[in-house]
Design an enzyme around this catalytic site. Structure first.
Site, PDB file in Angstrom:
ATOM      1  N   ILE A 173     -44.485   7.754 -10.287  1.00 39.56           N
ATOM      2  CA  ILE A 173     -43.197   7.392 -10.910  1.00 39.56           C
ATOM      3  C   ILE A 173     -41.740   7.526  -9.577  1.00 39.56           C
ATOM      4  O   ILE A 173     -41.485   6.815  -9.970  1.00 39.56           O
ATOM      5  CB  ILE A 173     -42.757   8.306 -11.928  1.00 39.56           C
ATOM      6  CG1 ILE A 173     -43.776   8.178 -13.370  1.00 39.56           C
ATOM      7  CG2 ILE A 173     -41.640   8.285 -13.025  1.00 39.56           C
ATOM      8  CD1 ILE A 173     -43.823   8.995 -14.586  1.00 39.56           C
ATOM      9  N   ARG A 208     -40.988  16.860  -1.289  1.00 43.62           N
ATOM     10  CA  ARG A 208     -41.404  17.971  -0.753  1.00 43.62           C
ATOM     11  C   ARG A 208     -42.250  18.312   0.736  1.00 43.62           C
ATOM     12  O   ARG A 208     -42.949  19.175   1.256  1.00 43.62           O
ATOM     13  CB  ARG A 208     -42.416  18.511  -1.495  1.00 43.62           C
ATOM     14  CG  ARG A 208     -41.061  19.589  -2.194  1.00 43.62           C
ATOM     15  CD  ARG A 208     -41.171  20.439  -4.128  1.00 43.62           C
ATOM     16  NE  ARG A 208     -42.353  21.899  -2.944  1.00 43.62           N
ATOM     17  CZ  ARG A 208     -43.108  22.989  -4.111  1.00 43.62           C
ATOM     18  NH1 ARG A 208     -42.709  22.852  -4.823  1.00 43.62           N
ATOM     19  NH2 ARG A 208     -42.901  23.507  -3.315  1.00 43.62           N
ATOM     20  N   ASP A 241     -36.765  21.167  -2.298  1.00 40.20           N
ATOM     21  CA  ASP A 241     -37.226  21.585  -2.866  1.00 40.20           C
ATOM     22  C   ASP A 241     -36.048  22.216  -4.156  1.00 40.20           C
ATOM     23  O   ASP A 241     -35.520  23.162  -4.235  1.00 40.20           O
ATOM     24  CB  ASP A 241     -37.794  23.322  -2.300  1.00 40.20           C
ATOM     25  CG  ASP A 241     -38.806  23.852  -3.785  1.00 40.20           C
ATOM     26  OD1 ASP A 241     -38.244  24.058  -4.635  1.00 40.20           O
ATOM     27  OD2 ASP A 241     -39.204  25.017  -2.993  1.00 40.20           O
ATOM     28  N   VAL A 242     -36.902  21.558  -5.765  1.00 44.33           N
ATOM     29  CA  VAL A 242     -35.280  21.977  -6.846  1.00 44.33           C
ATOM     30  C   VAL A 242     -35.399  22.826  -6.740  1.00 44.33           C
ATOM     31  O   VAL A 242     -34.294  23.499  -8.104  1.00 44.33           O
ATOM     32  CB  VAL A 242     -35.487  20.328  -7.713  1.00 44.33           C
ATOM     33  CG1 VAL A 242     -35.281  19.173  -7.013  1.00 44.33           C
ATOM     34  CG2 VAL A 242     -36.231  21.228  -8.199  1.00 44.33           C
ATOM     35  N   TYR A 263     -45.267  22.941 -19.419  1.00 40.22           N
ATOM     36  CA  TYR A 263     -44.995  21.185 -19.328  1.00 40.22           C
ATOM     37  C   TYR A 263     -44.205  20.971 -20.113  1.00 40.22           C
ATOM     38  O   TYR A 263     -43.142  19.956 -20.125  1.00 40.22           O
ATOM     39  CB  TYR A 263     -46.312  20.773 -18.570  1.00 40.22           C
ATOM     40  CG  TYR A 263     -45.887  19.179 -18.267  1.00 40.22           C
ATOM     41  CD1 TYR A 263     -45.839  18.934 -17.285  1.00 40.22           C
ATOM     42  CD2 TYR A 263     -45.865  18.207 -19.570  1.00 40.22           C
ATOM     43  CE1 TYR A 263     -44.893  17.607 -16.808  1.00 40.22           C
ATOM     44  CE2 TYR A 263     -46.192  16.894 -18.672  1.00 40.22           C
ATOM     45  CZ  TYR A 263     -45.466  16.810 -17.635  1.00 40.22           C
ATOM     46  OH  TYR A 263     -44.926  15.602 -16.768  1.00 40.22           O
TER      47      TYR A 263
END
Length: 245
Positions: free
Chosen positions: A25, A45, A59-60, A151
């Site tokens: 997405i 990444r 990398d958040v 999730y």
């Protein structure tokens, strides 16, 4: 009450940062917005980003990397006007088998990572009195999903985050919205198998899985001037699967 319109140039071409833009997405969103004439950067990444899009390794889950990514984009493309918080991971398993690490990894990337990105973005947006924050959630954040407690929780949390930001930042011209995809054809869903895909499709009123372009098109709308009065919204793009939730 009237407001001063933005110039035609700034309204048609904005600086956009998409997190998790190397596949699925996120990649489709980056491609669509670049094709629409926006200046687009995408974090990754691993892998690569679409042609014409500025790739920024990030990398958040690391605040320093998020800050460095914004600094790089601002230097190359200008102040970030639009953020699409898309980066996410899954660690699916039933709750009795879910480890603390499974929980922490998903929450850290999907929810806390989105918080870090949004927080960093708001500095410039508030000064400019314009900004668009778009969070990519999921239908399971509203419906729930067995085997995805971590999730689903992370994706549900994005709704509360966006709506709080909509109230906090609205007076500064910053909108915050959520896009909630349903079952979308990606590399991840391709691994489900034909029988499982058929089963899921039968639950969807439109009778089929969606495409990444379906999501990208809604994001493109939320960036446009036509969506200037839309904030705090949760827009399902799920073929009707989550109706009423």
């Amino acid at each position: 009450m009237t407001t001063t319109p933005r110039s035609a140039e700034s309204a048609s071409s904005r600086t956009v940062l998409v997190t998790g833009g190397s596949k699925g997405i996120g990649r489709a969103i980056a491609e669509t917005l670049h094709a629409a004439g926006h200046r687009v950067a995408a974090t990754y990444r691993s892998g690569d980003v679409p042609a014409g899009v500025l790739g920024v390794e990030c990398d958040v889950t690391d605040a320093a990397q998020v800050d460095a990514a914004f600094t790089q984009v601002e230097s190359a493309l200008g102040p970030v006007e639009v953020v699409v918080a898309n980066a996410g991971i899954t660690r699916d398993t039933l709750v009795l088998r879910m480890s603390d690490e499974d929980w922490d990894a998903v929450i850290s990337t999907n929810l806390t990572g989105s918080f870090r990105v949004a927080k960093r973005a708001t500095r410039g947006m508030m000064r400019a009195r314009f900004g668009r924050l778009i969070f990519i959630s999921s239908v399971v954040g509203l419906l729930g999903s067995a085997g995805q407690v971590n999730y689903a929780s992370s994706k549900a949390g994005l709704v509360g985050m966006a709506r709080s930001l909509a109230r906090e930042l609205g007076s500064r011209g910053v909108t915050a919205n959520v896009v909630a995809p349903g079952f979308i054809v990606t590399d991840m869903t391709a691994e489900l198998g034909e029988d499982l895909v058929k089963k899921y499709s039968e639950q969807i009123p439109l009778g089929r899985m969606g495409s990444t372009d379906d999501i990208a098109g809604v994001v493109d709308f939320l960036i446009s001037d036509a969506a200037s009065y839309v904030t705090g919204a949760v827009i399902p793009v799920d073929g009707g699967l989550g109706m009423g939730h």
